[in-house]
Enzyme design. Sequence first.
Site, PDB file in Angstrom:
ATOM      1  N   THR A   1       0.973  -0.695  -0.259  1.00 12.14           N
ATOM      2  CA  THR A   1      -0.003   0.029  -0.041  1.00 12.14           C
ATOM      3  C   THR A   1       0.834   1.365   0.270  1.00 12.14           C
ATOM      4  OG1 THR A   1      -0.751   0.057   2.040  1.00 12.14           O
ATOM      5  CG2 THR A   1      -1.773  -1.109   1.428  1.00 12.14           C
ATOM      6  N   GLY A   2       2.325   1.155   0.379  1.00  7.02           N
ATOM      7  CA  GLY A   2       3.268   2.046   0.335  1.00  7.02           C
ATOM      8  C   GLY A   2       3.378   2.132  -1.397  1.00  7.02           C
TER       9      GLY A   2
ATOM     10  N   ASP B   1       9.340  -7.608   1.648  1.00  9.99           N
ATOM     11  CA  ASP B   1       8.752  -8.503   2.556  1.00  9.99           C
ATOM     12  C   ASP B   1       8.579  -8.529   3.858  1.00  9.99           C
ATOM     13  OD1 ASP B   1       6.361  -9.621   4.274  1.00  9.99           O
ATOM     14  OD2 ASP B   1       5.213 -10.061   2.161  1.00  9.99           O
TER      15      ASP B   1
ATOM     16  N   THR C   1       1.529 -10.879   8.213  1.00 13.48           N
ATOM     17  CA  THR C   1       2.391  -9.831   7.923  1.00 13.48           C
ATOM     18  C   THR C   1       2.526  -9.127   9.371  1.00 13.48           C
ATOM     19  OG1 THR C   1       2.080  -9.016   5.620  1.00 13.48           O
ATOM     20  CG2 THR C   1       3.156  -7.518   7.277  1.00 13.48           C
TER      21      THR C   1
ATOM     22  N   ASN D   1      10.033 -11.469  12.856  1.00 13.46           N
ATOM     23  CA  ASN D   1      11.106 -11.278  11.862  1.00 13.46           C
ATOM     24  C   ASN D   1      11.809  -9.750  12.394  1.00 13.46           C
ATOM     25  OD1 ASN D   1      10.949 -13.393  11.218  1.00 13.46           O
ATOM     26  ND2 ASN D   1      10.124 -12.488   8.887  1.00 13.46           N
TER      27      ASN D   1
ATOM     28  N   ALA E   1       3.979  -0.139  15.575  1.00 18.47           N
ATOM     29  CA  ALA E   1       2.529   0.053  15.406  1.00 18.47           C
ATOM     30  C   ALA E   1       1.163  -0.468  15.507  1.00 18.47           C
ATOM     31  CB  ALA E   1       2.969   0.903  14.566  1.00 18.47           C
TER      32      ALA E   1
ATOM     33  N   TYR F   1      -6.529  -7.981  11.277  1.00 19.18           N
ATOM     34  CA  TYR F   1      -6.249  -6.924  10.915  1.00 19.18           C
ATOM     35  C   TYR F   1      -6.300  -6.610  12.954  1.00 19.18           C
ATOM     36  CZ  TYR F   1      -4.950  -2.185  10.978  1.00 19.18           C
ATOM     37  OH  TYR F   1      -3.978  -1.364  11.511  1.00 19.18           O
TER      38      TYR F   1
ATOM     39  N   ARG G   1     -11.324   4.822   4.127  1.00 20.38           N
ATOM     40  CA  ARG G   1     -10.608   5.796   5.292  1.00 20.38           C
ATOM     41  C   ARG G   1     -11.472   6.543   5.464  1.00 20.38           C
ATOM     42  NH1 ARG G   1      -4.690   4.213   8.084  1.00 20.38           N
ATOM     43  NH2 ARG G   1      -3.947   4.742   5.447  1.00 20.38           N
TER      44      ARG G   1
HETATM   45  P1  NAD Z   1      -0.436   2.064   5.592  1.00 28.91           P
HETATM   46  O1  NAD Z   1      -0.839   1.544   4.598  1.00 28.91           O
HETATM   47  O2  NAD Z   1      -0.397   3.475   4.695  1.00 28.91           O
HETATM   48  O3  NAD Z   1       1.461   2.305   5.503  1.00 28.91           O
HETATM   49  C1  NAD Z   1       1.785   0.816   5.377  1.00 28.91           C
HETATM   50  C2  NAD Z   1       2.714   0.585   4.895  1.00 28.91           C
HETATM   51  O4  NAD Z   1       3.259  -0.861   5.221  1.00 28.91           O
HETATM   52  C3  NAD Z   1       2.768   0.991   3.285  1.00 28.91           C
HETATM   53  O5  NAD Z   1       3.494   1.158   3.117  1.00 28.91           O
HETATM   54  C4  NAD Z   1       2.808  -0.894   2.695  1.00 28.91           C
HETATM   55  O6  NAD Z   1       3.858  -1.548   1.640  1.00 28.91           O
HETATM   56  C5  NAD Z   1       3.720  -1.726   3.750  1.00 28.91           C
HETATM   57  N1  NAD Z   1       3.683  -2.652   4.714  1.00 28.91           N
HETATM   58  C6  NAD Z   1       2.668  -3.854   3.742  1.00 28.91           C
HETATM   59  N2  NAD Z   1       2.634  -5.089   4.190  1.00 28.91           N
HETATM   60  C7  NAD Z   1       4.306  -4.992   4.277  1.00 28.91           C
HETATM   61  C8  NAD Z   1       4.805  -5.974   4.136  1.00 28.91           C
HETATM   62  N3  NAD Z   1       4.218  -7.217   4.872  1.00 28.91           N
HETATM   63  N4  NAD Z   1       6.337  -6.279   4.562  1.00 28.91           N
HETATM   64  C9  NAD Z   1       6.735  -4.867   4.134  1.00 28.91           C
HETATM   65  N5  NAD Z   1       6.063  -3.859   4.098  1.00 28.91           N
HETATM   66  C10 NAD Z   1       4.420  -3.755   4.063  1.00 28.91           C
HETATM   67  O7  NAD Z   1      -0.941   2.388   6.568  1.00 28.91           O
HETATM   68  P2  NAD Z   1      -0.748   4.038   7.364  1.00 28.91           P
HETATM   69  O8  NAD Z   1      -1.968   4.576   7.825  1.00 28.91           O
HETATM   70  O9  NAD Z   1       0.565   4.516   7.115  1.00 28.91           O
HETATM   71  O10 NAD Z   1       0.316   2.916   8.698  1.00 28.91           O
HETATM   72  C11 NAD Z   1       1.001   2.670   9.858  1.00 28.91           C
HETATM   73  C12 NAD Z   1       1.138   1.908  10.749  1.00 28.91           C
HETATM   74  O11 NAD Z   1       0.157   2.243  11.871  1.00 28.91           O
HETATM   75  C13 NAD Z   1      -0.104   0.466  10.154  1.00 28.91           C
HETATM   76  O12 NAD Z   1       1.098  -1.134  11.265  1.00 28.91           O
HETATM   77  C14 NAD Z   1      -1.472  -0.031  10.550  1.00 28.91           C
HETATM   78  O13 NAD Z   1      -1.877  -0.766  11.195  1.00 28.91           O
HETATM   79  C15 NAD Z   1      -1.022   1.607  11.897  1.00 28.91           C
HETATM   80  N6  NAD Z   1      -2.284   2.452  12.676  1.00 28.91           N
HETATM   81  C16 NAD Z   1      -2.727   3.401  11.439  1.00 28.91           C
HETATM   82  C17 NAD Z   1      -3.445   3.661  11.542  1.00 28.91           C
HETATM   83  C18 NAD Z   1      -4.099   5.317  11.085  1.00 28.91           C
HETATM   84  O14 NAD Z   1      -5.011   5.366  10.721  1.00 28.91           O
HETATM   85  N7  NAD Z   1      -3.705   5.368   9.649  1.00 28.91           N
HETATM   86  C19 NAD Z   1      -4.531   3.767  13.513  1.00 28.91           C
HETATM   87  C20 NAD Z   1      -3.707   2.608  13.591  1.00 28.91           C
HETATM   88  C21 NAD Z   1      -2.611   1.972  13.317  1.00 28.91           C
END
Ligand code: NAD
Length: 326
Positions: A41-42, A62, A98, A105, A120, A151, A192
């Site tokens: 998703t990045g 990953d 993940t 890991n 996080a 999740y 969202r």
């Molecule tokens: P996001 O989807 O923008 O970022 C997640 C990142 O993790 C992405 O860059 C994605 O490519 C990478 N990723 C996913 N699976 C992966 C894997 N297996 N290996 C390597 N990279 C992987 O989400 P975000 O909003 O930036 O959230 C970041 C963290 O904060 C997450 O762990 C999420 O659960 C947590 N979080 C976010 C919110 C929010 O409101 N944004 C709320 C609660 C928790």
Amino acid sequence: MSLHEHPITVVAGGAGFIGAHLCRKLLDRGAHVLCIDNFDTGREVNIADLRPDGRFSVLARDISELAELPGRIVRIFNLASPASPPHYQRDPVRTLMTNVLGTGNLLALARAHGARYVQASTSEVYGDPDRHPQSEDYLGRVNCTGPRACYDEGKRAAEALCFDHVRVAGIDVRVARIFNTYGPGMRADDGRIVTTFLVQALRGEPITVFGSGEQTRSFCYVDDLVEGLVRLMEVDTAPEGPVNLGNSDERSVRELAECVIALTGSKSRLAFRPLPEDDPRCRCPDISRARTHLGWRPVVPLDDGLLRTARWLARELGAAPAARRP
Ligand code: NAD
């Protein structure tokens, strides 16, 4: 001088919404940052401005397949996980893995390097709460078989792994339970609530409110959240147990929709739809622990944060800029 001769801060998920803001802040503070991301998703565009910085490097990997890494790793932030329901439900097994294998890991990496570790986690560990506001000692009300379980339960298992590593291996682990966070850099299509409402308002489309709109959420601006994550990492003594990071300014979903319409000067109307399964009725953090241990509280008011996000999204979409200042 190569990156690996310096103390390195790893940001797993660093190309994501929050991760990219965190990488930027860490670089501003003088750190050498290694972003690990599988770009699920990045997005490259989130970190494009950081690429020319010699203290920033990227490993496209990953975290579920991550083994040893060279260099002197002193800090690890684990943000790697899809975070919005459409993204984490697209491949639920992968989401769960993940959070379990990937977190395992990264904890092993922290152990091997003697690095400090921040996980996080999420307010979703509280599920559909029957206590309000949620403090860290509330054990939650999560459905372990529903569509959100990959999740919610993945994050709960990740927390269990973190605290087992504290007990078994004495690793310095800190866990942030992040509540709804928004700001520039979110994907317009992430599903969202803040982005969905802003995109609909900017396009003049109906704003879809699930249920009556009386359910509540609290919204934290990304700069505030990132400040909290850095403080959690850098505070000398790890707080015992997880720490809520979020904004306790609770708003109903309907109120958010009306606020978005007013800020953007949109002609959109509200369109009510049935509530999805397992949708929590209320969400509001008790942030006393973060206040006490980190001296942290959010400072960006909702109107300001929404306006900054609306302006950014308007540019992304090539839409008319957010019309009005509050
Ligand atoms: P996001 O989807 O923008 O970022 C997640 C990142 O993790 C992405 O860059 C994605 O490519 C990478 N990723 C996913 N699976 C992966 C894997 N297996 N290996 C390597 N990279 C992987 O989400 P975000 O909003 O930036 O959230 C970041 C963290 O904060 C997450 O762990 C999420 O659960 C947590 N979080 C976010 C919110 C929010 O409101 N944004 C709320 C609660 C928790």
